[in-house]
Write a protein that holds these residues in place. Sequence first.
Motif, PDB file in Angstrom:
ATOM      1  N   THR A 162     -19.276  22.005 -24.597  1.00 54.50           N
ATOM      2  CA  THR A 162     -18.891  20.500 -24.825  1.00 54.50           C
ATOM      3  C   THR A 162     -18.181  20.143 -25.959  1.00 54.50           C
ATOM      4  OG1 THR A 162     -21.345  20.462 -25.533  1.00 54.50           O
ATOM      5  CG2 THR A 162     -20.944  19.903 -23.428  1.00 54.50           C
ATOM      6  N   SER A 163     -17.423  19.053 -25.940  1.00 51.09           N
ATOM      7  CA  SER A 163     -16.732  18.583 -27.169  1.00 51.09           C
ATOM      8  C   SER A 163     -16.812  17.303 -27.450  1.00 51.09           C
ATOM      9  CB  SER A 163     -15.272  19.157 -26.891  1.00 51.09           C
ATOM     10  OG  SER A 163     -14.541  18.707 -25.923  1.00 51.09           O
ATOM     11  N   SER A 164     -16.624  16.747 -28.723  1.00 51.79           N
ATOM     12  CA  SER A 164     -16.554  15.459 -28.975  1.00 51.79           C
ATOM     13  C   SER A 164     -15.859  14.958 -30.237  1.00 51.79           C
ATOM     14  CB  SER A 164     -18.208  15.018 -29.216  1.00 51.79           C
ATOM     15  OG  SER A 164     -18.740  15.305 -30.303  1.00 51.79           O
ATOM     16  N   TYR A 165     -15.058  14.053 -29.985  1.00 60.50           N
ATOM     17  CA  TYR A 165     -14.095  13.667 -31.333  1.00 60.50           C
ATOM     18  C   TYR A 165     -14.362  12.215 -31.406  1.00 60.50           C
ATOM     19  CZ  TYR A 165     -11.873  17.894 -30.018  1.00 60.50           C
ATOM     20  OH  TYR A 165     -11.736  19.281 -29.684  1.00 60.50           O
ATOM     21  N   ILE A 166     -14.800  11.781 -32.743  1.00 53.03           N
ATOM     22  CA  ILE A 166     -14.779  10.627 -33.076  1.00 53.03           C
ATOM     23  C   ILE A 166     -13.834  10.041 -34.112  1.00 53.03           C
ATOM     24  CG2 ILE A 166     -16.475   8.905 -34.347  1.00 53.03           C
ATOM     25  CD1 ILE A 166     -18.848  11.012 -33.145  1.00 53.03           C
ATOM     26  N   SER A 167     -13.093   8.989 -34.191  1.00 51.28           N
ATOM     27  CA  SER A 167     -12.127   8.728 -35.213  1.00 51.28           C
ATOM     28  C   SER A 167     -12.299   7.075 -35.158  1.00 51.28           C
ATOM     29  CB  SER A 167     -10.873   8.974 -34.362  1.00 51.28           C
ATOM     30  OG  SER A 167      -9.976   8.422 -35.256  1.00 51.28           O
ATOM     31  N   THR A 168     -12.448   6.767 -36.550  1.00 51.23           N
ATOM     32  CA  THR A 168     -12.779   5.404 -36.639  1.00 51.23           C
ATOM     33  C   THR A 168     -12.126   4.909 -37.886  1.00 51.23           C
ATOM     34  OG1 THR A 168     -14.640   5.556 -38.203  1.00 51.23           O
ATOM     35  CG2 THR A 168     -15.305   5.650 -35.746  1.00 51.23           C
ATOM     36  N   LYS A 179     -24.003  25.803 -26.606  1.00 55.33           N
ATOM     37  CA  LYS A 179     -23.079  27.221 -27.195  1.00 55.33           C
ATOM     38  C   LYS A 179     -21.582  26.745 -27.301  1.00 55.33           C
ATOM     39  CE  LYS A 179     -27.038  29.510 -27.376  1.00 55.33           C
ATOM     40  NZ  LYS A 179     -28.016  28.903 -28.214  1.00 55.33           N
ATOM     41  N   ASN A 180     -21.028  27.067 -28.112  1.00 56.60           N
ATOM     42  CA  ASN A 180     -19.504  26.825 -27.885  1.00 56.60           C
ATOM     43  C   ASN A 180     -19.367  25.148 -28.267  1.00 56.60           C
ATOM     44  OD1 ASN A 180     -18.023  29.207 -28.107  1.00 56.60           O
ATOM     45  ND2 ASN A 180     -18.713  29.458 -26.200  1.00 56.60           N
ATOM     46  N   ALA A 181     -20.129  24.627 -28.839  1.00 58.92           N
ATOM     47  CA  ALA A 181     -19.853  23.117 -28.837  1.00 58.92           C
ATOM     48  C   ALA A 181     -18.869  22.827 -30.149  1.00 58.92           C
ATOM     49  CB  ALA A 181     -21.246  22.471 -29.262  1.00 58.92           C
ATOM     50  N   GLN A 224     -23.493  29.031 -32.423  1.00 56.51           N
ATOM     51  CA  GLN A 224     -22.207  28.909 -31.959  1.00 56.51           C
ATOM     52  C   GLN A 224     -21.602  27.332 -31.749  1.00 56.51           C
ATOM     53  OE1 GLN A 224     -22.343  31.499 -28.595  1.00 56.51           O
ATOM     54  NE2 GLN A 224     -24.191  32.094 -29.246  1.00 56.51           N
ATOM     55  N   ALA A 225     -21.159  26.808 -32.972  1.00 57.63           N
ATOM     56  CA  ALA A 225     -20.800  25.588 -32.977  1.00 57.63           C
ATOM     57  C   ALA A 225     -19.686  25.587 -34.009  1.00 57.63           C
ATOM     58  CB  ALA A 225     -21.988  24.690 -33.392  1.00 57.63           C
TER      59      ALA A 225
END
Lengths: 352, 472, 246
Positions: free
Chosen positions: B345-351, B374-376, B405-406
């Motif tokens: 899973t992936s997440s991007y936060i830009s503020t 795993k692999n986040a 694994q992050a």
Amino acid sequence: MENNTLLINAMPAPTYNWLRMNDATVKVPSDITEGNPMVTRSHEVSVGACSYEEIKDIPGGMGIDMDNYIQKSGADVLKISPGKGQKVTSPVKIDFNFVKDENTVNAVYIDASDDSDVTVIMDYSCVKELSGFAAIQTKVRIGKNARVLLIQIQRLGDKFRFFNDVASRTDDGGSFEEIQLVLSGKETYQGSRTDLYGKGSSLKTDIGYLLRGDEHLDMNYIANHIGRKTLCDIKVDGVLRDEAFKLFRGTIDLRRGAKGAVGNELEDVLLMDDNVINQTIPVILCDEDDVEGNHGATIGRLDDDLLFYMESRGMNKEEVYEMMAKARIDSVVAKIPDEETKSLISKYLEEK
Amino acid sequence: MAKKERAEVNDIDRSMYDFRYEEKDQDFYKIQEGLTRKIVEEISDKKGDPQWMRDFRLRSLEIYNEKEIPQWGPSIEGLDMSNIVTYVKPKTKMTADWEEVPEDIKNTFEKLGIPQAERKSLAGVGAQYDSELVYHNLQKEVADKGVVYTDIESALHGPYADMIKDHFMHLVPPTDHKFAALHGAVWSGGSFVYVPKGVSVEIPLQSYFRLNAPGAGQFEHTLIIVDEGADLHFIEGCSAPKYNIANLHAGCVELFVGKNARLRYSTIENWSKNMYNLNTKRAIVEEGGTMEWVSGSFGSHVSYLYPMTILQGAHSHMDFTGVTFAGKGQNLDTGAKVVHNAPDTSSYISTRSISKDGGASTYRSSVVINNKAKNAKNSVSCQSLMLDDISRSDTIPAMDVRTQQADVGHEAKIGRISDDAVFYLMSRGISEEEARALIVSGFADSVSKELPLEYAVEMNNLIRLEMVGAIG
Amino acid sequence: MADLLKVKDLAVNVEDKEILHKISLTVNKGETHVLMGPNGAGKSTLGNALMGNPQYEITGGNILFNGQDITNDSTDKRAKLGMFLSFQNPLEVPGITLGNFIRSALQQRTGQHIRLWDFKKEMRKAMEILNMDPSYADRDLNVGFSGGEKKKAEILQLLMLKPSLAILDETDSGLDVDAVRTVSKGVEEYQKSMDGALIIITHSTRILESLKVDHTHVLVNGNIKAEGDASLVDKINNEGFEEFLK
């Protein structure tokens, strides 16, 4: 045995309760005695005792409960006071070597007069398998253009509970540098608060930690920028193995009036095993526009590019990880300007 | 060297939101102020709730009474629930024909540009006035694909009743926090959207919320289910005229993003500056799904707003882009929360946040990577700009990582407009005021470029109007 | 003579986009090959793919090294077999000194303990060739090194690790004339005293002036457009890549 409960390591600006990162509630023993450290120093600097009243105006990083606990213990405060303009060339060493299963409390006060310079090395160790408790508080007053380098090495056993609190306040141009290594301990609570009152005063903090097994480390670092052009630089390098737990709270508070202040904080955490728990909360509070605040954190495994670079020279992944874990701690150790202390640490790490 | 005059950045011109047509009280059904069991029962009666919903409301009220007010965040002392009117029903029925909307309400929405936007670029529009939807319409082509877009009340009694029951406040249970419980007790209005498997809604749907009654609360519930492989862009807009007494918005948004589906949820919030905006938004994303948030916070006296995403399925993804602008008298506490519960899973936060004229903005977030993830990958970048020395800007990001694994990276910067940048622009012949204005709008650009045109225009109204003031 | 490196129909993707299309290349023991091409041609991609960077996905073809198929081998295994890549942007590694790093790499590669005395002696010799101040051995790897110092540190590793094939990725870029000369001196030493084979990736020709070049390959848009001997380098030097872009 009666137990006290303390609320410690509270963040100045708390956040969501469900994260359980805002503070820590801990039990501390009440059957405590004063620890008996060994002090080594040259004749350049005077070492004596004073009452807690003298350091009450410097609030501790762990919070008011810890201050009260230390004061109520009635322990004498060990006072190191380099005189005006005195540059102490050899470090003052305070060795806490715990040998008995008992609960000890100590307070240390470094009162650095204007233009003085002193390095204090506090070494915490214990006999193997000792399950003791110690609470140590160090307060530092830094005069005009004075410099204090405080080095604290925690190499206790993995059954030891340890509270280590630091607090300082600076006058104009004063600089406080702290190097701290946490290399073991069943439960370590560590706090540090610096009130940068003086114009152009600065704080430099380097922390290294290496935890394994089910060791637990809970930290609360606060830098209050009050004076103009104050600087702080907080750098944390850590390695977590096995099922270790670590919580780092870092707050830089750029208060109104601290024009030209710069605050930086950075935490790098290398996770070695899959059951570690890492919590990080790098806070910047800002009430002034003419300032700069930066914080960063990287948490997890090694960066792909770095791993590839190292592997291209013939090391496999495990070897690279081991090497990098050692490098993290070594890079903090390298900043210690005392060979004897450095070799104590290497010896401890090799045996561990 | 003489101290340089700082270019004055004026407050946002709110006149286009503050207008209000004179209304006579008899035009509305208004429940008495405060919050009691009797009031909740009365709301339930008025709305003709099914029994389970009536029970749900009353249970929520109990939870509300037990829960403490949070000990963190901006003060909400000025909010006295015994003075808040929880339900205000306009004297009209919901319609799908714009002409049937009463004149006053129609004029209000027309002034806000809602019907114009629908004609131009939206697949469907819902408009809520105080506690009830007054207008709901969906393009025929979109409806023909099986897309459902209606008010929650109708859905509760229609063919989707079971679907509502299975999802309503499952993601945000009333036990979550005090104002979620309040919402559970007195919720009214809001939209239900269902996008069936594989259906892609090419142009956005929009709901607009207008709170017109003084001293009232708005508690709309938005429930969106995007089924496997489907795709939707949903936009919500909010505004209210300014009154001297506190208004409260405690809406709740629950988003269900199916396997390989995508949902983009855009918000421009411009409540008036007497509003307490205590809104809860949450999404859960299944395998391969994508959740995108675009969030602009401009209004309100106090805001607590942290859209949360639960990445439940492997390879699911979240993007959050937000801008917050806190001016005089505002304390806006905004950010995002994400929980990684599955591998890859992936997440991007830009503020971006801007504080001026004594305003306070806080970026607050939490990133949780659980052991299963795993692999986040997660990365957070937040920047804050201080426009003067009487404002405030705080950054409070929390990270909790429980697997080796992050890759988690966080960076934040706080500062003011760089003198070098101003100097650079001035060396090319731009005045200092213009240079500052350019830099501020450039700073927020990363968000406005994520918005569809109409909303980018609204955001420009909000940011650039003040810059025009500055250039004067 | 046995092939040292044999690349056959190699196709490489970066972020799901094919950058290299069916590249074939053979390097014999002790030979020096030059890989030239305009920016974005895929030169660095080839270097990374040969060394097994996981961010470069091999989608077709294979790589033989000393007759052994290494297409799916890990990076460290390739290094242990005798391959070396000099990085365009060497990474900074705080906490590990340059000297310790090279010594550990050598020990891991040979599986044998190397006596500190012998190691230091050899290292000093290599640093002399490269005009490097011996104090660099005790500095953290690449940390705070200038661009030129980083490149010298890469060549130092080359001389110490003694691979049979070295790929130099833009080792000359960003260096002044003197630094280029020093770096070439190191590379020359590697050619001569270790009979080392080289693939030199470059878009300029400065580093080649003092080196003996056996083969030249011109890479454009992920394809090898032309091959020749050392004279091709001169031709490109005079005429640029114009002709190959058509």
